[in-house]
Design a protein around this motif. Structure first.
Motif, mmCIF file in Angstrom:
data_model
loop_
_atom_site.group_PDB
_atom_site.id
_atom_site.type_symbol
_atom_site.label_atom_id
_atom_site.label_comp_id
_atom_site.label_asym_id
_atom_site.label_seq_id
_atom_site.Cartn_x
_atom_site.Cartn_y
_atom_site.Cartn_z
ATOM 1 N N GLY A 69 6.151 -27.428 -33.583
ATOM 2 C CA GLY A 69 5.453 -26.309 -32.971
ATOM 3 C C GLY A 69 5.643 -25.023 -33.752
ATOM 4 O O GLY A 69 4.717 -24.211 -33.892
ATOM 5 N N MET A 70 6.837 -24.833 -34.272
ATOM 6 C CA MET A 70 7.130 -23.647 -35.087
ATOM 7 C C MET A 70 6.326 -23.660 -36.384
ATOM 8 O O MET A 70 5.773 -22.640 -36.801
ATOM 9 C CB MET A 70 8.632 -23.602 -35.377
ATOM 10 N N ILE A 71 6.223 -24.817 -37.007
ATOM 11 C CA ILE A 71 5.459 -24.945 -38.252
ATOM 12 C C ILE A 71 3.979 -24.667 -37.984
ATOM 13 O O ILE A 71 3.323 -23.956 -38.742
ATOM 14 C CB ILE A 71 5.683 -26.337 -38.874
ATOM 15 N N VAL A 72 3.453 -25.195 -36.889
ATOM 16 C CA VAL A 72 2.045 -24.974 -36.539
ATOM 17 C C VAL A 72 1.794 -23.487 -36.268
ATOM 18 O O VAL A 72 0.784 -22.923 -36.701
ATOM 19 C CB VAL A 72 1.646 -25.850 -35.329
ATOM 20 N N ALA A 73 2.711 -22.832 -35.549
ATOM 21 C CA ALA A 73 2.550 -21.408 -35.245
ATOM 22 C C ALA A 73 2.559 -20.572 -36.522
ATOM 23 O O ALA A 73 1.778 -19.621 -36.661
ATOM 24 C CB ALA A 73 3.659 -20.945 -34.307
ATOM 25 N N MET A 74 3.399 -20.945 -37.471
ATOM 26 C CA MET A 74 3.448 -20.196 -38.728
ATOM 27 C C MET A 74 2.203 -20.452 -39.574
ATOM 28 O O MET A 74 1.722 -19.556 -40.262
ATOM 29 C CB MET A 74 4.729 -20.530 -39.491
ATOM 30 N N GLN A 75 1.661 -21.663 -39.521
ATOM 31 C CA GLN A 75 0.412 -21.934 -40.235
ATOM 32 C C GLN A 75 -0.749 -21.179 -39.600
ATOM 33 O O GLN A 75 -1.619 -20.666 -40.301
ATOM 34 C CB GLN A 75 0.131 -23.438 -40.243
ATOM 35 N N ASP A 76 -0.748 -21.093 -38.270
ATOM 36 C CA ASP A 76 -1.787 -20.331 -37.575
ATOM 37 C C ASP A 76 -1.702 -18.847 -37.906
ATOM 38 O O ASP A 76 -2.727 -18.172 -37.995
ATOM 39 C CB ASP A 76 -1.678 -20.532 -36.062
ATOM 40 N N TRP A 77 -0.482 -18.327 -38.072
ATOM 41 C CA TRP A 77 -0.313 -16.923 -38.442
ATOM 42 C C TRP A 77 -1.043 -16.620 -39.745
ATOM 43 O O TRP A 77 -1.751 -15.625 -39.844
ATOM 44 C CB TRP A 77 1.169 -16.584 -38.597
ATOM 45 N N LEU A 78 -0.886 -17.500 -40.708
ATOM 46 C CA LEU A 78 -1.528 -17.275 -42.005
ATOM 47 C C LEU A 78 -3.047 -17.313 -41.867
ATOM 48 O O LEU A 78 -3.745 -16.471 -42.433
ATOM 49 C CB LEU A 78 -1.050 -18.311 -43.023
ATOM 50 N N LYS A 79 -3.569 -18.243 -41.088
ATOM 51 C CA LYS A 79 -5.026 -18.319 -40.886
ATOM 52 C C LYS A 79 -5.558 -17.066 -40.200
ATOM 53 O O LYS A 79 -6.604 -16.529 -40.579
ATOM 54 C CB LYS A 79 -5.374 -19.556 -40.044
ATOM 55 N N ILE A 80 -4.837 -16.593 -39.194
ATOM 56 C CA ILE A 80 -5.267 -15.404 -38.454
ATOM 57 C C ILE A 80 -5.229 -14.176 -39.349
ATOM 58 O O ILE A 80 -6.174 -13.383 -39.382
ATOM 59 C CB ILE A 80 -4.383 -15.201 -37.207
ATOM 60 N N ARG A 81 -4.159 -14.014 -40.081
ATOM 61 C CA ARG A 81 -4.013 -12.819 -40.913
ATOM 62 C C ARG A 81 -4.965 -12.812 -42.101
ATOM 63 O O ARG A 81 -5.470 -11.764 -42.494
ATOM 64 C CB ARG A 81 -2.567 -12.688 -41.406
ATOM 65 N N VAL A 82 -5.251 -13.973 -42.684
ATOM 66 C CA VAL A 82 -6.196 -14.036 -43.807
ATOM 67 C C VAL A 82 -7.609 -13.723 -43.324
ATOM 68 O O VAL A 82 -8.407 -13.129 -44.061
ATOM 69 C CB VAL A 82 -6.120 -15.418 -44.507
ATOM 70 N N SER A 83 -7.916 -14.071 -42.078
ATOM 71 C CA SER A 83 -9.241 -13.765 -41.543
ATOM 72 C C SER A 83 -9.401 -12.285 -41.203
ATOM 73 O O SER A 83 -10.492 -11.861 -40.833
ATOM 74 C CB SER A 83 -9.531 -14.624 -40.311
ATOM 75 N N GLY A 84 -8.326 -11.506 -41.298
ATOM 76 C CA GLY A 84 -8.405 -10.070 -41.071
ATOM 77 C C GLY A 84 -8.092 -9.637 -39.658
ATOM 78 O O GLY A 84 -8.210 -8.464 -39.324
ATOM 79 N N LYS A 85 -7.678 -10.538 -38.815
ATOM 80 C CA LYS A 85 -7.368 -10.208 -37.431
ATOM 81 C C LYS A 85 -5.875 -9.904 -37.286
ATOM 82 O O LYS A 85 -5.061 -10.419 -38.044
ATOM 83 C CB LYS A 85 -7.741 -11.373 -36.512
ATOM 84 N N PRO A 86 -5.518 -9.090 -36.303
ATOM 85 C CA PRO A 86 -4.086 -8.830 -36.083
ATOM 86 C C PRO A 86 -3.427 -10.003 -35.364
ATOM 87 O O PRO A 86 -4.064 -10.725 -34.611
ATOM 88 C CB PRO A 86 -4.080 -7.575 -35.211
ATOM 89 N N LYS A 95 8.243 -20.864 -30.620
ATOM 90 C CA LYS A 95 6.807 -20.998 -30.386
ATOM 91 C C LYS A 95 6.196 -19.600 -30.253
ATOM 92 O O LYS A 95 6.894 -18.623 -30.005
ATOM 93 C CB LYS A 95 6.517 -21.847 -29.149
ATOM 94 N N PHE A 96 4.871 -19.534 -30.407
ATOM 95 C CA PHE A 96 4.156 -18.266 -30.335
ATOM 96 C C PHE A 96 4.118 -17.758 -28.904
ATOM 97 O O PHE A 96 3.808 -18.503 -27.981
ATOM 98 C CB PHE A 96 2.728 -18.450 -30.863
ATOM 99 N N MET A 97 4.441 -16.481 -28.726
ATOM 100 C CA MET A 97 4.356 -15.832 -27.424
ATOM 101 C C MET A 97 3.458 -14.609 -27.568
ATOM 102 O O MET A 97 3.772 -13.706 -28.337
ATOM 103 C CB MET A 97 5.733 -15.380 -26.944
#
Length: 124
Positions: A69-86, A95-97
């Motif tokens: 779950g931690m690995i998935v949350a960190m991968q999602d962080w990169l996708k969100i930030r590269v797309s320009g969203k906060p 896990k993401f909170m």
């Protein structure tokens, strides 16, 4: 100073996960740069390669689920930030909170701290 004392040495897999979580929460709101992306990829590689092996050695399935779950949350962080969203949140308990879901505690206020609250006349 010896070379081995220069770097943080986690005692077990959970300790390593806590350390990576702390580092992640320090930089998750920072402006996105190439150096930050490289550092993030390095932490992800550390989790997927070294910590995963250690969790499998311990045979703890609950810890393995938290790690995934931690690995998935960190991968999602990169996708969100590269797309320009906060990234509106942080990582707690591996896990993401979201910011709205995080618990907040009220500060206790001391009542009666004013200097004029003394009774000057006797009670009747």
């Amino acid at each position: 100073m010896p070379e081995q004392d220069r770097f943080y040495q986690p005692q077990n897999a959970k300790d390593a996960m806590r350390f990576v979580q702390k580092l992640f929460n320090q930089y998750n709101q920072a402006p996105l740069t190439e150096e930050l992306v490289a550092y993030h990829q390095k932490l992800l590689a550390y989790l997927t390669n070294d910590v995963t092996v250690e969790v499998q050695k311990q045979g703890n399935s609950e810890q393995a689920a938290k790690l995934n779950g931690m690995i998935v949350a960190m991968q999602d962080w990169l996708k969100i930030r590269v797309s320009g969203k906060p990234y509106a949140g942080k990582m707690q308990h591996f896990k993401f909170m979201p910011d709205q879901q995080q618990t907040t505690f009220k500060q206790r206020t001391i009542k009666g701290s004013k200097p004029n609250n003394l009774r000057t006349s006797p009670r009747r």
